[in-house]
Design a protein around this motif. Structure first.
Motif, PDB file in Angstrom:
ATOM      1  N   ARG A  60       0.902  -1.194   0.044  1.00  0.00           N
ATOM      2  CA  ARG A  60       0.082   0.109  -0.126  1.00  0.00           C
ATOM      3  C   ARG A  60       0.760   1.059   0.008  1.00  0.00           C
ATOM      4  NH1 ARG A  60      -2.394  -3.085   4.019  1.00  0.00           N
ATOM      5  NH2 ARG A  60      -2.055  -1.702   5.707  1.00  0.00           N
ATOM      6  N   TRP A  61       1.823   1.148   0.783  1.00  0.00           N
ATOM      7  CA  TRP A  61       2.811   2.348   0.727  1.00  0.00           C
ATOM      8  C   TRP A  61       3.639   2.397  -0.701  1.00  0.00           C
ATOM      9  CZ3 TRP A  61       8.146   2.991  -0.143  1.00  0.00           C
ATOM     10  CH2 TRP A  61       8.574   4.514   0.448  1.00  0.00           C
ATOM     11  N   ARG A  66       1.210   5.510   1.534  1.00  0.00           N
ATOM     12  CA  ARG A  66       0.994   5.237   2.898  1.00  0.00           C
ATOM     13  C   ARG A  66       0.337   4.082   3.290  1.00  0.00           C
ATOM     14  NH1 ARG A  66      -4.279   6.602   5.132  1.00  0.00           N
ATOM     15  NH2 ARG A  66      -5.792   7.001   3.342  1.00  0.00           N
ATOM     16  N   ALA A  67       0.447   3.432   4.253  1.00  0.00           N
ATOM     17  CA  ALA A  67      -0.156   2.172   4.811  1.00  0.00           C
ATOM     18  C   ALA A  67      -1.419   2.432   5.130  1.00  0.00           C
ATOM     19  CB  ALA A  67       0.800   1.645   5.922  1.00  0.00           C
TER      20      ALA A  67
END
Length: 137
Positions: A60-61, A66-67
């Protein structure tokens, strides 16, 4: 020590190749053009149910920067079938619910190759909330 030099060169080459692949897949303007027939992304927050690689914070990052703070979520009436979901009454798929803005959704669409590899479908989760779900074309 010549053997160590080859190991280090091989590791460096692999790292460069991986970085190049990730750039081409996630960021490059050369590998994906959003099909013109797709509707525009509406501004505001979107909820996306993920069940594959996007469950991992690192992915996702890389994809949208960003997570995030995903929540556990379940989609009933389906089972995982490789890179897709198959209808399966009585079964369910556990995943995560992501909360993203329009720009982040656009980056997810790019990652999933919306319109070429996947479609984005609005579905109802087990708790009654609606979320976008990527389904293979």
């Amino acid at each position: 020590m010549p053997h160590l030099r080859y190991v280090l060169l091989g590791t460096a080459g692999t790292t460069v190749a991986l970085i190049g692949y990730l750039w081409l897949t996630l960021l490059s303007p050369f590998t994906y053009d959003r099909p013109e027939w797709l509707p525009d992304i509406q501004s505001g927050e979107h909820q996306v149910f993920v069940y594959g690689t996007l469950r991992y914070p690192f992915v996702r990052w890389l994809v949208y920067g960003r997570a995030g703070d995903p929540e556990p979520a379940t989609l009933e009436g389906f089972r995982r079938n490789a890179l897709d979901l198959a209808e399966a009454p009585g079964e369910s798929v556990n995943g995560l619910l992501l909360h993203v803005d329009a720009e982040e959704l656009s980056r997810l669409d790019r990652y999933e190759r919306l319109g070429l590899r996947y479609e984005r479908v609005l579905m109802t989760l087990a708790d009654g909330r609606e979320a976008w779900v990527y389904r293979r074309l």
